[in-house]
Write a protein that holds these residues in place. Structure first.
Motif, PDB file in Angstrom:
ATOM      1  N   GLY A   1       0.792  -1.220   0.000  1.00 52.53           N
ATOM      2  CA  GLY A   1       0.000   0.000   0.000  1.00 52.53           C
ATOM      3  C   GLY A   1       0.821   1.266   0.000  1.00 52.53           C
ATOM      4  N   HIS A   2       2.129   1.127  -0.156  1.00 54.46           N
ATOM      5  CA  HIS A   2       3.021   2.273  -0.156  1.00 54.46           C
ATOM      6  C   HIS A   2       3.843   2.211  -1.436  1.00 54.46           C
ATOM      7  CE1 HIS A   2       4.800   5.667   1.796  1.00 54.46           C
ATOM      8  NE2 HIS A   2       5.994   5.126   1.931  1.00 54.46           N
ATOM      9  N   ILE A   3       4.836   3.053  -1.565  1.00 54.70           N
ATOM     10  CA  ILE A   3       5.671   3.021  -2.761  1.00 54.70           C
ATOM     11  C   ILE A   3       6.417   1.691  -2.835  1.00 54.70           C
ATOM     12  CG2 ILE A   3       5.932   5.522  -2.890  1.00 54.70           C
ATOM     13  CD1 ILE A   3       8.676   5.201  -1.549  1.00 54.70           C
ATOM     14  N   PRO A   4       6.616   1.136  -4.038  1.00 54.26           N
ATOM     15  CA  PRO A   4       7.334  -0.140  -4.172  1.00 54.26           C
ATOM     16  C   PRO A   4       8.841   0.066  -4.076  1.00 54.26           C
ATOM     17  CG  PRO A   4       6.687   0.638  -6.331  1.00 54.26           C
ATOM     18  CD  PRO A   4       6.114   1.622  -5.336  1.00 54.26           C
ATOM     19  N   GLU A   5       9.265   0.562  -2.936  1.00 56.37           N
ATOM     20  CA  GLU A   5      10.677   0.895  -2.725  1.00 56.37           C
ATOM     21  C   GLU A   5      10.945   0.903  -1.228  1.00 56.37           C
ATOM     22  OE1 GLU A   5      13.826   0.862  -3.022  1.00 56.37           O
ATOM     23  OE2 GLU A   5      13.774   1.771  -5.029  1.00 56.37           O
ATOM     24  N   ARG A   6      12.208   0.932  -0.865  1.00 52.11           N
ATOM     25  CA  ARG A   6      12.587   0.994   0.545  1.00 52.11           C
ATOM     26  C   ARG A   6      12.151   2.324   1.162  1.00 52.11           C
ATOM     27  NH1 ARG A   6      18.489  -0.394  -1.584  1.00 52.11           N
ATOM     28  NH2 ARG A   6      17.623   1.074  -3.086  1.00 52.11           N
ATOM     29  N   ASP A   7      11.638   2.261   2.388  1.00 53.61           N
ATOM     30  CA  ASP A   7      11.209   3.487   3.061  1.00 53.61           C
ATOM     31  C   ASP A   7      11.574   3.403   4.539  1.00 53.61           C
ATOM     32  OD1 ASP A   7       9.795   5.593   4.352  1.00 53.61           O
ATOM     33  OD2 ASP A   7       8.452   5.715   2.638  1.00 53.61           O
ATOM     34  N   GLY A   8      12.685   4.030   4.890  1.00 54.12           N
ATOM     35  CA  GLY A   8      13.143   4.010   6.270  1.00 54.12           C
ATOM     36  C   GLY A   8      12.249   4.803   7.205  1.00 54.12           C
ATOM     37  N   LEU A   9      11.648   5.891   6.703  1.00 55.50           N
ATOM     38  CA  LEU A   9      10.767   6.694   7.552  1.00 55.50           C
ATOM     39  C   LEU A   9       9.549   5.888   7.997  1.00 55.50           C
ATOM     40  CD1 LEU A   9      10.815  10.179   5.775  1.00 55.50           C
ATOM     41  CD2 LEU A   9      11.845   9.583   7.971  1.00 55.50           C
TER      42      LEU A   9
END
Length: 227
Positions: free
Chosen positions: A89-97
């Motif tokens: 449900g979020h961007i198809p990428e790493r998200d540290g935040l």
């Protein structure tokens, strides 16, 4: 990317972070669906997947492999050993935040410090230790040396690693030896730096070091770098 330390300043390694996020998303938020992990990510995911009745998809190292499989399978979580995590449900990428926010919410929801949540996790999946060695080779001879190392691994006939039976070998991205006790040991050669990387996860630090020592002895490369 995200880095986590507990209330006592102890570093929580990226394999533990993945397992804690997986437990939180399933147990606290009630999410269900498959998860994706790079082949150098934790086997704790497989144990939690059995508990919650979901699939685990293992892909080669790199988020360029993790993200497409997440989109293909509508996965809840994807992660790699370098500390990158992605979420449904979020961007198809790493998200540290977002990973950090989930950890903050985890503390609120469980009403426990991270060390206690990790202890509860280990009661479910058993103790897990992890380490990585980066062995640096001379750049001018690296291409030849890495080919020799890979050929050595292809010809390896050993059926055990540190006396533990090898039940499966994956060789499409280095050589990953899956052992009968649930541990694993992986060798990969870098395509961008003159490095041979050794990884292992097992029930104790001593067991991990023994598996790394064995791989290093097999390829006959000295020296040791930080993971």
């Amino acid at each position: 990317m995200v880095g986590i330390i507990d209330e006592g300043g102890r570093f929580i390694n990226q394999l533990q972070v993945y397992a804690l996020l997986m437990l939180y998303l399933f147990e606290v938020r009630g999410w269900r669906g498959p998860v994706v992990r790079a082949l150098n990510m934790t086997s704790m995911a497989d144990q939690l997947a059995k508990e919650f009745g979901v699939e685990v998809y293992e892909v080669p190292v790199g988020f360029k492999f993790v993200a497409p499989k997440m989109m293909e399978t509508d996965a809840v979580l994807g992660g790699e050993e370098s500390g990158g995590f992605g979420f449904r449900g979020h961007i198809p990428e790493r998200d540290g935040l977002l990973a950090g926010l989930f950890f903050a919410d985890m503390l609120v929801r469980y009403k426990k410090p991270i060390s206690a949540i990790l202890a509860d996790l280990e009661k479910r999946v058993g103790p897990h230790s992890y380490d990585r060695r980066d062995l640096r080779l001379p750049r001018e001879t690296y291409d030849h040396a890495s080919e020799v190392i890979l050929e050595t691994m292809r010809e390896l006939e050993s059926k055990t690693i540190t006396g533990v039976k090898v039940v499966r070998v994956r060789d499409d991205d280095g050589f990953n030896f899956y052992l009968a006790d649930g541990s694993w040991a992986l060798l990969r050669v870098s395509g961008t730096e003159p490095l041979v990387r050794l990884y292992s996860e097992a029930e104790s630090k001593d067991a991990v070091e023994a598996r790394l020592d064995t791989l290093q002895e097999i390829i006959g490369v000295g020296g040791e770098g930080g993971g």
